[in-house]
Design an enzyme around this catalytic site. Sequence first.
Site, PDB file in Angstrom:
ATOM      1  N   HIS A  73       0.795  -1.217   0.000  1.00  0.00           N
ATOM      2  CA  HIS A  73       0.000   0.000   0.000  1.00  0.00           C
ATOM      3  C   HIS A  73       0.829   1.268   0.000  1.00  0.00           C
ATOM      4  CE1 HIS A  73      -4.207  -1.519   0.843  1.00  0.00           C
ATOM      5  NE2 HIS A  73      -4.154  -0.881  -0.302  1.00  0.00           N
ATOM      6  N   ARG A  87      -9.559 -10.872 -10.517  1.00  0.00           N
ATOM      7  CA  ARG A  87      -9.146 -11.987  -9.654  1.00  0.00           C
ATOM      8  C   ARG A  87     -10.320 -12.303  -8.734  1.00  0.00           C
ATOM      9  NH1 ARG A  87      -3.684  -9.204  -9.530  1.00  0.00           N
ATOM     10  NH2 ARG A  87      -2.199 -10.747 -10.309  1.00  0.00           N
ATOM     11  N   ARG A 135     -11.584 -14.101 -14.295  1.00  0.00           N
ATOM     12  CA  ARG A 135     -10.756 -15.298 -14.198  1.00  0.00           C
ATOM     13  C   ARG A 135     -11.370 -16.228 -13.165  1.00  0.00           C
ATOM     14  NH1 ARG A 135      -4.652 -15.075 -12.083  1.00  0.00           N
ATOM     15  NH2 ARG A 135      -5.649 -14.774 -10.063  1.00  0.00           N
ATOM     16  N   GLU A 169       0.346 -19.183 -18.557  1.00  0.00           N
ATOM     17  CA  GLU A 169       1.271 -18.926 -17.448  1.00  0.00           C
ATOM     18  C   GLU A 169       2.072 -20.169 -17.081  1.00  0.00           C
ATOM     19  OE1 GLU A 169      -0.996 -17.493 -14.081  1.00  0.00           O
ATOM     20  OE2 GLU A 169      -2.660 -18.834 -14.506  1.00  0.00           O
ATOM     21  N   ASP A 176       3.489 -15.920 -13.085  1.00  0.00           N
ATOM     22  CA  ASP A 176       3.698 -17.364 -12.967  1.00  0.00           C
ATOM     23  C   ASP A 176       4.566 -17.905 -14.093  1.00  0.00           C
ATOM     24  OD1 ASP A 176       2.482 -18.388 -10.613  1.00  0.00           O
ATOM     25  OD2 ASP A 176       0.538 -17.834 -11.438  1.00  0.00           O
ATOM     26  N   ARG A 215       8.237 -17.565  -6.912  1.00  0.00           N
ATOM     27  CA  ARG A 215       7.999 -16.127  -6.874  1.00  0.00           C
ATOM     28  C   ARG A 215       7.832 -15.576  -5.470  1.00  0.00           C
ATOM     29  NH1 ARG A 215       1.944 -15.756  -9.633  1.00  0.00           N
ATOM     30  NH2 ARG A 215       1.511 -13.938  -8.359  1.00  0.00           N
ATOM     31  N   CYS A 233      -1.420  -9.915 -18.370  1.00  0.00           N
ATOM     32  CA  CYS A 233      -1.925  -9.359 -17.110  1.00  0.00           C
ATOM     33  C   CYS A 233      -0.978  -9.579 -15.940  1.00  0.00           C
ATOM     34  CB  CYS A 233      -3.317  -9.896 -16.802  1.00  0.00           C
ATOM     35  SG  CYS A 233      -3.382 -11.687 -16.648  1.00  0.00           S
TER      36      CYS A 233
END
Length: 573
Positions: A189, A296, A332, A431, A455, A465, A502
């Site tokens: 943030h 998402r 998605r 991905e 990914d 990751r 994305c």
Amino acid sequence: MKSFEGIAASSGIAIGPAFHFHRGDLHFERHTVTDPAAEWARLAAALEAAQRQIAEISARAKAESGKEEADIFEAHALMLEDPDLLETMQQAIKGQSLNAEAALQDAAENYAQILETLDNEYFSARAADVRDVASRVLRILLGVAESPTAGLTTPSIILAHDLTPSDTVLLDKSLVLGFCTVEGGATSHTAILARSLGLPAVVGAEPEVLEIPPGATLALDGGEGTLTLEPDEALIADYRTRQQAGAQLLAQARKDAHAPAITRDGHRVEVVANIGNIAGAAAALEAGAEGVGLLRTEFLYLEHTHLPDEEEQYQAYRAIIEAFGSRPVILRTLDIGGDKDLPYLDLPHEMNPFLGFRAIRLCLARPEIFKPQLRAALRASVGGNLKIMFPMVATVAEVRAARTILEECRAELLAEGQPVAENIEIGIMVEIPAAALLAERFATEVDFFSIGTNDLSQYTLAADRTNALVAALGSGFQPAVLHLVRNVITAAHAEGKWVGLCGELAGDPLAIPILLGLGLDEFSMNPPAIPLAKQIIRALTLAEAREVAQHALELDNPQTIRAWVKEQLVLYQ
Ligand code: PEP
Ligand code: MG
């Protein structure tokens, strides 16, 4: 002159004195109380006081930096009303006679840790929010005043271990030139707020920055992720020139945020947003998003303590789709499993969760989870421009199986007399290297691709990751990843299909010329990145971008590729 490295969180340059931000000491003793009812009343009063404070800060955030920041505080206010959190605290006080401070800390920490274990920067950022809210209530309980910047009287570069959203909003912006924190990632943030306030920021910096003497002269480069102590004259002169150029570019980008992204030679691409909920939808529209490239849907599942039913999902999806009117919204389907655990799903423990029972694999095996989501999405499609996308696809068989279930849902709904939009485009996320390598086969099965470089990079480089030791290896700028991206775009275009991207790469100013040159049709990114992304596209011709891409793909490593693009971007300004 000494330089410190960190993560580039918000581009821009600042030069000024160091100011250390210290939060008050929130230390307390854990003990039992003799009157649990009175203790609960004490906590309830502190929660109410916190609500009032948040309402004030939210109003201030709205006035200063816009709706997106205010939304963060509205989310904070909602956390204080969360029935599970309240129940846990009440249980600890009334059931175990625990003092309010300890009950609050335990409940919040537990919740924050659950959010942190989910492999998603969005939810890690929510963990920071939970801690922020909890320390606000704790401060009220302990009577600690909220003024960690009492000594801030001249415009300074703020150094902190971490900065919460409320810390950031409470800072007097006329006295803040930029931030540098030890904690935080590029989508924390602090980073988001800094970007929308237009302040340069470096996060995840070396802890030694906290030892810099107060008042020492600093030069901060938010675009590079560096902080320089006692910069020499030459560096200051260079920074000042870049500061002016950057300010002009961003001001123009914000002014033109709602105009389309068309290259100088007339090639138009779509610039859309990655969002996770209705608040994200508002932020995306404000930033100039032409739609949603990645919704998402995990948020709905993670916010609940039970599997959200079809109706709950329908309402949530419909609100978002309606907000975008005729603009596309790519939903998605559930990307959960592996290390993104949902406690109520009772998923098996796995040795290698990223290589395990995740996303489409789980959904195909559990139609009782998958079908309500597909039905909800299909119902919400009416009157909007919905597209559906399946995550983590490795084989053509998975696409066919998912489409079969989707068609079953459509047939069921129509038989029940429920309307469903016609011609909903169906796509997959590319991905997993298997899908990228055989993209030409997948291209005949779907209407579009969206490349998930977050990914795709980790699977291509075999670099987890979430593991800081190897995360840099899994950069989207790795030549191997860029070659796969090129392969996917070429294969899709040969079949007349369009391609989006994305992953975080799409919003990275240095990746945009390469992706444009490779022929990417749609760029989907966090909303604050949109204005500058559009501006970069407008500054180029497609021919120039093609040259940049061609040369970039011949280079050896992410650093040389980034440096090359940077040089080219300066030329095109
Ligand atoms: C990706 O993998 O690039 C992506 C966008 O999906 P997520 O980050 O949600 O895994
Ligand atoms: Mg992914």
